[in-house]
Design an enzyme around this catalytic site. Structure first.
Site, short mmCIF file in Angstrom:
data_model
loop_
_atom_site.label_atom_id
_atom_site.label_comp_id
_atom_site.label_asym_id
_atom_site.label_seq_id
_atom_site.Cartn_x
_atom_site.Cartn_y
_atom_site.Cartn_z
N ARG A 69 -6.73 0.43 -17.65
CA ARG A 69 -5.46 -0.30 -17.63
C ARG A 69 -5.58 -1.69 -18.25
O ARG A 69 -4.67 -2.16 -18.94
CB ARG A 69 -4.97 -0.42 -16.18
CG ARG A 69 -3.61 -1.09 -16.06
CD ARG A 69 -3.11 -1.03 -14.64
NE ARG A 69 -1.75 -1.53 -14.50
CZ ARG A 69 -1.39 -2.48 -13.65
NH1 ARG A 69 -2.29 -3.04 -12.86
NH2 ARG A 69 -0.13 -2.86 -13.57
N HIS A 73 -3.20 -3.53 -21.02
CA HIS A 73 -2.55 -4.84 -20.81
C HIS A 73 -3.04 -5.87 -21.81
O HIS A 73 -2.36 -6.87 -22.06
CB HIS A 73 -2.75 -5.31 -19.37
CG HIS A 73 -1.89 -4.58 -18.38
ND1 HIS A 73 -1.56 -5.08 -17.15
CD2 HIS A 73 -1.29 -3.36 -18.47
CE1 HIS A 73 -0.78 -4.20 -16.51
NE2 HIS A 73 -0.63 -3.15 -17.28
N ASP A 74 -4.21 -5.66 -22.38
CA ASP A 74 -4.67 -6.53 -23.47
C ASP A 74 -3.92 -6.20 -24.76
O ASP A 74 -3.32 -7.07 -25.38
CB ASP A 74 -6.18 -6.35 -23.68
CG ASP A 74 -6.71 -7.25 -24.79
OD1 ASP A 74 -6.13 -8.33 -24.99
OD2 ASP A 74 -7.70 -6.87 -25.45
N VAL A 77 -0.23 -7.25 -25.55
CA VAL A 77 0.08 -8.68 -25.61
C VAL A 77 -0.73 -9.30 -26.75
O VAL A 77 -1.94 -9.44 -26.63
CB VAL A 77 -0.25 -9.37 -24.27
CG1 VAL A 77 0.18 -10.83 -24.31
CG2 VAL A 77 0.44 -8.64 -23.11
N GLY A 79 -1.77 -7.99 -29.35
CA GLY A 79 -2.78 -7.08 -29.88
C GLY A 79 -4.04 -7.05 -29.04
O GLY A 79 -4.18 -7.80 -28.07
N SER A 83 -7.05 -11.33 -25.00
CA SER A 83 -6.25 -12.44 -24.46
C SER A 83 -6.10 -12.29 -22.94
O SER A 83 -6.03 -13.29 -22.22
CB SER A 83 -4.87 -12.50 -25.12
OG SER A 83 -4.15 -11.30 -24.93
N ASN A 101 0.35 -8.27 -13.97
CA ASN A 101 -1.08 -8.48 -13.69
C ASN A 101 -1.39 -9.09 -12.32
O ASN A 101 -2.45 -8.83 -11.75
CB ASN A 101 -1.69 -9.39 -14.76
CG ASN A 101 -1.82 -8.69 -16.11
OD1 ASN A 101 -1.84 -7.46 -16.17
ND2 ASN A 101 -1.90 -9.48 -17.17
N PRO A 170 5.80 -2.76 -19.93
CA PRO A 170 6.95 -2.24 -19.19
C PRO A 170 6.74 -2.29 -17.68
O PRO A 170 5.60 -2.29 -17.20
CB PRO A 170 7.07 -0.79 -19.66
CG PRO A 170 5.99 -0.55 -20.63
CD PRO A 170 5.12 -1.75 -20.74
N HIS A 200 -2.25 7.68 -15.82
CA HIS A 200 -1.94 7.65 -14.39
C HIS A 200 -2.45 8.90 -13.68
O HIS A 200 -2.04 9.18 -12.57
CB HIS A 200 -0.44 7.45 -14.17
CG HIS A 200 0.05 6.10 -14.60
ND1 HIS A 200 1.38 5.76 -14.67
CD2 HIS A 200 -0.64 4.99 -15.01
CE1 HIS A 200 1.51 4.50 -15.09
NE2 HIS A 200 0.30 4.02 -15.31
N THR A 201 -3.33 9.62 -14.32
CA THR A 201 -4.07 10.70 -13.67
C THR A 201 -5.22 10.13 -12.83
O THR A 201 -5.82 10.83 -12.02
CB THR A 201 -4.65 11.69 -14.72
OG1 THR A 201 -5.46 12.66 -14.05
CG2 THR A 201 -5.52 10.99 -15.74
N THR A 255 -5.71 14.82 -7.68
CA THR A 255 -7.09 14.52 -8.10
C THR A 255 -7.16 13.06 -8.58
O THR A 255 -7.18 12.79 -9.77
CB THR A 255 -7.53 15.45 -9.25
OG1 THR A 255 -6.54 15.35 -10.30
CG2 THR A 255 -7.65 16.89 -8.82
C1 HEM Z 1 4.55 3.61 -19.69
C2 HEM Z 1 4.57 2.44 -19.13
C3 HEM Z 1 3.69 2.08 -17.97
C4 HEM Z 1 4.10 1.53 -16.80
C5 HEM Z 1 5.52 1.15 -16.42
C6 HEM Z 1 2.93 1.37 -15.98
C7 HEM Z 1 2.93 0.81 -14.71
C8 HEM Z 1 1.87 0.81 -13.85
C9 HEM Z 1 1.92 0.34 -12.50
C10 HEM Z 1 3.13 -0.29 -11.83
C11 HEM Z 1 0.70 0.54 -11.96
C12 HEM Z 1 0.27 0.17 -10.54
C13 HEM Z 1 -0.08 -1.29 -10.50
C14 HEM Z 1 -0.13 -1.86 -9.11
O1 HEM Z 1 0.70 -1.50 -8.27
O2 HEM Z 1 -1.01 -2.71 -8.85
C15 HEM Z 1 -0.13 1.13 -12.96
C16 HEM Z 1 -1.44 1.50 -12.77
C17 HEM Z 1 -2.23 2.01 -13.78
N1 HEM Z 1 -1.89 2.14 -15.10
FE1 HEM Z 1 -0.01 2.06 -15.86
N2 HEM Z 1 1.84 1.83 -16.64
C18 HEM Z 1 2.24 2.26 -17.88
C19 HEM Z 1 1.43 2.74 -18.88
C20 HEM Z 1 0.05 2.79 -18.82
C21 HEM Z 1 -0.82 2.99 -19.93
C22 HEM Z 1 -0.36 3.13 -21.38
C23 HEM Z 1 -2.09 3.00 -19.44
C24 HEM Z 1 -3.40 3.16 -20.17
C25 HEM Z 1 -3.54 3.61 -21.39
C26 HEM Z 1 -1.99 2.82 -18.01
C27 HEM Z 1 -3.05 2.86 -17.14
C28 HEM Z 1 -2.96 2.64 -15.77
C29 HEM Z 1 -4.04 2.89 -14.83
C30 HEM Z 1 -5.37 3.52 -15.17
C31 HEM Z 1 -3.59 2.45 -13.59
C32 HEM Z 1 -4.40 2.41 -12.27
C33 HEM Z 1 -5.12 1.08 -12.22
C34 HEM Z 1 -6.01 0.84 -11.01
O3 HEM Z 1 -6.13 1.70 -10.14
O4 HEM Z 1 -6.59 -0.26 -10.94
N3 HEM Z 1 -0.69 2.66 -17.67
N4 HEM Z 1 0.60 1.28 -14.10
#
Ligand code: HEM
Ligand SMILES: *[C@@H]1O[C@H](CO)[C@@H](O)[C@H](O)[C@H]1NC(C)=O
Ligand SMILES: *[C@@H]1O[C@H](CO)[C@@H](O)[C@H](O)[C@H]1NC(C)=O
Length: 337
Positions: A69, A73-74, A77, A79, A83, A101, A170, A200-201, A255
């Site tokens: 993640r 997030h890098d 923002v 590129g 940052s 963040n 987003p 989000h798997t 999983t």
């Molecule tokens: C499509 C738009 C996306 C939205 C709105 C979104 C939003 C979120 C949110 C709200 C969380 C939980 C954060 C928290 O409650 O602390 C999350 C977790 C996560 N996101 Fe996304 N995300 C998006 C796309 C992505 C992308 C593109 C990636 C990676 C390529 C990603 C990877 C992850 C991962 C791996 C987690 C779990 C992080 C952890 O357990 O520390 N997400 N995301």
């Protein structure tokens, strides 16, 4: 004195030959990314990063998700320029306090640890941006996901953008149109959106990121009915109307630690955790069909995920002599500390 047009053409031609030679031949490798970038300057880089990720994930399984993640997030923002790693010191307004963040982004110490080892092996050669990109790939692989060769040669930013972090990444309650637009602004299409959301798997979300769905989805005091009501009841038990903001729930309840396509299967069963996950299936025909495709075919998901990760990793990198190679991923080199 009048000159004929051909004079100017000839003059331009004479000028452009050395220019072409300079830009096309003398610096063939300075303005794009390629996997062998550190082959000579830091031959063991990939092993160092891989071992660092493996150590961190052995300590805490979730770290794989957090590192993946962090790269997202890098890249969204300014590129993929590290940052996101800058602390709020020496005049830097850190991205770490942005809405996406704050109390959420993690893994910074792991990048520090890996960077310190890389500096020992090859001082002042490898960017923090490249280390984070490699760590995201290795986190995917160690969780059971696909492998891909990572194009390298990014350099580190000389600043951060808090507003960019707030605006470009987003939110979990974004509309489908907002998701599509924010990805498009970064050169990513619907296929990338659906494939990359497959991240989000693995990993977790805080209660505060999906509470709205449980109690007041449309501001009408009703829950989100695109959420399975049995699953919603389970979520409400750990995510009350108020309080428990930081309580954690797996993004993929089947999983949580394995990188697979259950994320898509869950969404089809109305058990996607975030609104931004579920609407990929309910709000747009094209994204719906992609969710169905990846739910049915893990191989197609893995193949597209790798492609889309490379694409995301290529978002406006700093190359050549732009930016710098930070010694400490949290600080600019010129900073006094
Ligand atoms: C499509 C738009 C996306 C939205 C709105 C979104 C939003 C979120 C949110 C709200 C969380 C939980 C954060 C928290 O409650 O602390 C999350 C977790 C996560 N996101 Fe996304 N995300 C998006 C796309 C992505 C992308 C593109 C990636 C990676 C390529 C990603 C990877 C992850 C991962 C791996 C987690 C779990 C992080 C952890 O357990 O520390 N997400 N995301
Ligand atoms: C999304 O959530 C934010 C923060 O909780 C809130 O301020 C905003 O009103 C929500 N947007 C929508 C469309 O529900
Ligand atoms: C639901 O949200 C709306 C708009 O955000 C707010 O006016 C209303 O008071 C909320 N209702 C409940 C029951 O929380």
């Amino acid at each position: 004195m009048e000159r004929s047009p051909s004079f100017f053409f000839f003059f331009f031609f004479l000028c452009s030959v050395p220019c072409l030679l300079t830009f096309c031949y003398a610096h063939p490798v300075e303005n794009y990314l390629y996997p062998q970038f550190y082959e000579k300057s830091c031959p063991h880089l990939q092993e160092i990063v891989k071992a660092g990720v493996a150590r961190a994930v052995a300590r805490e399984t979730r770290m794989a998700a957090s590192l993946l993640r962090l790269h997202f997030h890098d890249c969204f923002v300014k590129g993929c320029d590290a940052s996101v790693l800058l602390d709020g010191v020496d005049g830097i307004i850190t991205e770490k306090i942005s809405n996406p963040n704050r109390n959420s982004a993690r893994g910074f110490e792991v990048i520090d640890e890996i960077k310190a080892e890389v500096e020992k092996a090859c001082p002042e050669v490898v960017s923090c941006a490249d280390i984070l990109t490699l760590a995201a790939r290795d986190s995917t692989v160690i969780s059971g996901g696909p492998y891909w060769e990572v194009p390298l040669g990014r350099r580190d930013s000389l600043g951060a953008s808090l507003s960019g972090s707030n605006y470009n990444i987003p939110a979990p309650n974004s509309t489908i149109q907002t998701l599509i637009t924010k990805f498009k602004l970064k050169g990513l299409d619907l296929v990338d959106l659906v494939a990359l959301s497959g991240s989000h798997t693995i990993g977790f979300s805080r209660c505060t990121s999906f509470r709205q769905r449980l109690y007041n989805q449309s501001g009408n005091g009703e829950p989100d009915y695109t959420l399975d009501q049995g699953y919603a009841a389970h979520l409400r038990s750990g995510c009350p109307k108020s309080g428990g903001d930081n309580n954690l729930f797996p993004l993929d309840f089947v999983t949580v630690a394995k990188f697979d396509n259950f994320y898509y299967k869950n969404i089809i069963e109305k058990k996607g955790l975030l609104s931004s996950d579920e609407i990929l299936f309910t709000q747009n025909k094209e994204t719906m069909e992609l969710v169905e495709l990846y739910a049915e075919n893990n191989e197609k998901f893995f193949e597209q995920f790798a492609k889309s990760m490379i694409k995301m990793g290529n978002i406006t990198p700093l190359t050549g002599s732009m930016g710098e190679i930070r010694k400490n991923c949290r600080r600019l080199n010129h900073a006094h500390y």
